[in-house]
Enzyme design. Structure first.
Site, mmCIF file in Angstrom:
data_model
loop_
_atom_site.group_PDB
_atom_site.id
_atom_site.type_symbol
_atom_site.label_atom_id
_atom_site.label_comp_id
_atom_site.label_asym_id
_atom_site.label_seq_id
_atom_site.Cartn_x
_atom_site.Cartn_y
_atom_site.Cartn_z
ATOM 1 N N LYS A 23 0.875 -1.178 0.000
ATOM 2 C CA LYS A 23 0.000 0.000 0.000
ATOM 3 C C LYS A 23 0.907 1.220 0.000
ATOM 4 O O LYS A 23 1.502 1.567 1.017
ATOM 5 C CB LYS A 23 -0.930 0.014 1.211
ATOM 6 C CG LYS A 23 -1.960 1.134 1.105
ATOM 7 C CD LYS A 23 -2.894 1.182 2.274
ATOM 8 C CE LYS A 23 -4.047 2.153 1.982
ATOM 9 N NZ LYS A 23 -3.592 3.457 1.459
ATOM 10 N N ARG A 52 -3.751 8.413 -5.461
ATOM 11 C CA ARG A 52 -4.408 7.577 -6.456
ATOM 12 C C ARG A 52 -4.496 8.301 -7.803
ATOM 13 O O ARG A 52 -4.828 9.486 -7.870
ATOM 14 C CB ARG A 52 -5.821 7.232 -5.952
ATOM 15 C CG ARG A 52 -6.558 6.142 -6.729
ATOM 16 C CD ARG A 52 -6.119 4.773 -6.306
ATOM 17 N NE ARG A 52 -6.938 3.721 -6.891
ATOM 18 C CZ ARG A 52 -7.989 3.156 -6.283
ATOM 19 N NH1 ARG A 52 -8.344 3.558 -5.071
ATOM 20 N NH2 ARG A 52 -8.652 2.183 -6.868
ATOM 21 N N ARG A 109 -8.415 10.552 -7.855
ATOM 22 C CA ARG A 109 -9.473 9.687 -7.327
ATOM 23 C C ARG A 109 -10.819 10.409 -7.313
ATOM 24 O O ARG A 109 -11.869 9.768 -7.282
ATOM 25 C CB ARG A 109 -9.121 9.180 -5.922
ATOM 26 C CG ARG A 109 -9.035 10.257 -4.865
ATOM 27 C CD ARG A 109 -8.672 9.678 -3.507
ATOM 28 N NE ARG A 109 -9.719 8.800 -3.029
ATOM 29 C CZ ARG A 109 -9.492 7.617 -2.462
ATOM 30 N NH1 ARG A 109 -8.267 7.166 -2.339
ATOM 31 N NH2 ARG A 109 -10.490 6.885 -2.018
ATOM 32 N N GLU A 123 -0.963 4.553 -8.483
ATOM 33 C CA GLU A 123 -0.596 5.608 -7.546
ATOM 34 C C GLU A 123 0.556 6.409 -8.132
ATOM 35 O O GLU A 123 1.396 5.868 -8.871
ATOM 36 C CB GLU A 123 -0.143 5.003 -6.210
ATOM 37 C CG GLU A 123 -1.191 4.208 -5.476
ATOM 38 C CD GLU A 123 -1.829 4.991 -4.353
ATOM 39 O OE1 GLU A 123 -1.259 6.011 -3.937
ATOM 40 O OE2 GLU A 123 -2.903 4.565 -3.881
ATOM 41 N N ARG A 173 -16.785 0.329 -1.757
ATOM 42 C CA ARG A 173 -15.852 -0.024 -0.693
ATOM 43 C C ARG A 173 -16.272 -1.399 -0.175
ATOM 44 O O ARG A 173 -17.006 -1.528 0.796
ATOM 45 C CB ARG A 173 -15.871 1.007 0.422
ATOM 46 C CG ARG A 173 -14.736 0.830 1.436
ATOM 47 C CD ARG A 173 -14.889 1.796 2.591
ATOM 48 N NE ARG A 173 -14.750 3.182 2.191
ATOM 49 C CZ ARG A 173 -13.591 3.810 2.049
ATOM 50 N NH1 ARG A 173 -12.455 3.155 2.237
ATOM 51 N NH2 ARG A 173 -13.544 5.078 1.688
ATOM 52 N N LYS A 194 -7.321 -3.069 3.327
ATOM 53 C CA LYS A 194 -6.058 -2.355 3.578
ATOM 54 C C LYS A 194 -5.639 -2.625 5.019
ATOM 55 O O LYS A 194 -6.424 -2.453 5.955
ATOM 56 C CB LYS A 194 -6.219 -0.859 3.318
ATOM 57 C CG LYS A 194 -7.379 -0.198 4.033
ATOM 58 C CD LYS A 194 -7.524 1.262 3.619
ATOM 59 C CE LYS A 194 -8.744 1.909 4.285
ATOM 60 N NZ LYS A 194 -8.935 3.305 3.875
#
Length: 510
Positions: free
Chosen positions: A217, A222, A237, A266, A375, A381
């Site tokens: 991560k 993003r 994002r 990213e 989500r 995460k």
């Protein structure tokens, strides 16, 4: 039900529905009332109406800020005669008013609009222009309302709105072409879609259930990159076009041996040793076009592929998307990852991510489809500390060394049922001198009320906080309070509706 190409719905009818929705906490009641309203609108009115309800005009930014909206004072109309279509026309002209003298023209147009509006309509328009329509009609509820209004399965509407990235246009298609029309909506290269989101995972051991993709991560921002022929576009994002600010990302995309591609990834600013710069350094490239690229060079890393040469891949399992990604994107431009079912291997891999200065790891189900805008539980995460994205509701003036600065901030979590923000604590910990100076300058621009000690804000600014957990609380209306909250960073790349929910925090009570 048959729908006319256009009707003359009064703005007052929309405001009445909005007011009714604001008085109920029932998600089902909100959805039913909004669905009833949508059924009375003509298809051409739907994009405007949905934008007004969300406080996000169909036109996007139209050059009217908080000071202009609330500083324009004219005598209101006696009777409600203003229509939704007429409001849309004024918004079009406000947006088109640019160049020399545009400020005066916008002021005149806004004054004309308010002269035609009743007092209640003026209030609603001001709040809609500034994102202050807080009756709980968030995107999720409005999506369900569109589905109910036009008798279409919610999953079909949800998928279309995520791919179209415009719920108003989706509603127009639903009203005129029904479910069949929505099913024809696909991913369009050079047009952004909502990114898939991850849920917090308590630990690696709890998140791994069989063979799983484990990836770093990254401590970056993003991006979504589209390429069609030699044309490349880069989006945040929040779906903002930042192509002109990302020449390094464009160069990487142009070098790929493809005709059309959409990549998820990213962007990060790196130090000479390859470790990430502070997040704020990366975000400085997103927030301004004046900053010289050489000052903060960014590097893209990709972890997913959504389209390749005419074929949409969002419904293809992740395991297959990853194979395609590895064929298209060179290893140095891919996010490091492994596939494993062993917790020990995943934990060792996570330690490597932390040693490299990254945030933790992402745990992804290999069978997961790309659920744009969702989500879900197929992406988790996992970080070494609990971090959550909350919204700043207010800030208090500091004392002692912090005199003259807005310091202690009030933190709110989003209620997934009502769309409101519920206070869950305060903190002044983790704030650097730079953060204190920034929030002291910026927060007053979000102010809706203030007293001697506190500035109350529109719930717009997302902040990432680290906590040691939560505890039961009778002090805060959500029933939980944060334990040892400290500021990690402000997230200008996230919208308030992306904040973590009070339901998520309550779940930490066990």
């Amino acid at each position: 039900m048959a729908y006319r190409a256009s009707v003359s719905t009064l703005l007052a009818e929309l405001i009445a529905a909005s007011s009714e929705v604001a008085t109920t906490s029932s998600r089902n009641a909100k959805t039913a009332r909004l669905a009833s309203l949508l059924q009375t609108l003509g298809p051409d009115e739907l994009p405007t109406a949905l934008g007004l309800l969300r406080g996000e005009p169909r036109q996007g930014r139209i050059g009217i800020g908080y000071a202009s909206a609330f500083g324009t004072s004219v005598e209101p109309a006696a009777d409600p005669k203003l229509t939704v279509a007429e409001v849309d026309g004024y918004f079009d002209r406000l947006q088109e008013s640019t160049g020399p003298g545009s400020q005066a023209r916008r002021a005149r147009l806004l004054g004309e609009l308010f002269e035609r509006a009743t007092r209640d309509e003026q209030d609603f328009l001001r709040r809609s222009l500034t994102g202050e329509v807080r009756q709980g009609a968030l995107a999720g509820i409005l999506t369900e309302a569109v589905a109910r209004a036009f008798a279409i399965p919610p999953a079909v509407v949800r998928r279309a709105s995520m791919l179209q990235a415009d719920l108003g246009e989706v509603a127009r298609v639903a009203a005129t072409k029904g479910e069949e029309g929505l099913l024809t909506i696909g991913l369009r290269v050079l047009s952004p879609i909502q990114p898939m989101l991850a849920s917090p995972g308590a630990s690696i051991s709890e998140s791994i259930k069989g063979p799983t993709s484990v990836e770093w991560k990254l401590d970056g921002a993003r991006i979504q990159v589209h390429r069609l022929g030699e044309v490349v576009t880069v989006y945040t994002r929040n779906l903002n076009d930042i192509t002109a600010r990302m020449p390094e990302v464009v160069a990487v995309a142009v070098d790929l041996e493809v005709g059309a591609v959409v990549l998820d990834g990213e962007a990060m600013a790196l130090r000479a040793d390859g470790t990430p710069q502070p997040f704020q350094e990366t975000m400085s490239r997103f927030g301004t076009e004046e900053r010289a690229f050489a000052e903060v060079p960014v590097v893209p890393f990709f972890f997913d592929i959504l389209h390749l040469d005419g074929n949409d891949l969002i419904d293809v399992p992740l395991r297959e998307r990853l194979v395609t990604l590895e064929k298209i994107v060179p290893s140095e431009r891919r996010v490091p990852r492994i596939t494993t079912a062993e917790v020990a291997d995943a934990e060792s891999f996570a330690q490597g991510a932390l040693a490299a200065g990254q945030e933790g790891v992402m745990i992804k189900d290999l069978d997961s489809r790309y659920e744009a805008g969702r989500r879900g539980k197929t992406w988790r995460k996992v970080k070494p500390v609990h971090t959550y994205d909350l919204v700043v509701l207010a800030a208090e003036w500091g004392h002692g060394r912090r005199s003259g600065y807005l310091s202690n901030i009030h933190l709110g979590a989003r209620d997934d049922t009502t769309g409101e923000f519920v206070m869950v604590g305060k903190t002044f910990k983790g704030m650097t001198d730079e953060i204190l100076a920034w929030q002291t300058e910026y927060f007053p621009t979000l102010a809706v009320d203030r007293d001697q000690w506190t500035v109350h804000l529109r719930p717009e600014q997302v902040v990432e906080v680290a906590i040691d957990g939560v505890q039961v609380s009778t002090r805060y209306p959500g029933g939980v309070a944060l334990r040892f909250a400290r500021v990690k960073r402000y997230r200008s790349d996230k919208r308030p509706e992306e904040a973590d929910t009070i339901q998520t925090l309550r779940a930490l009570l066990g």
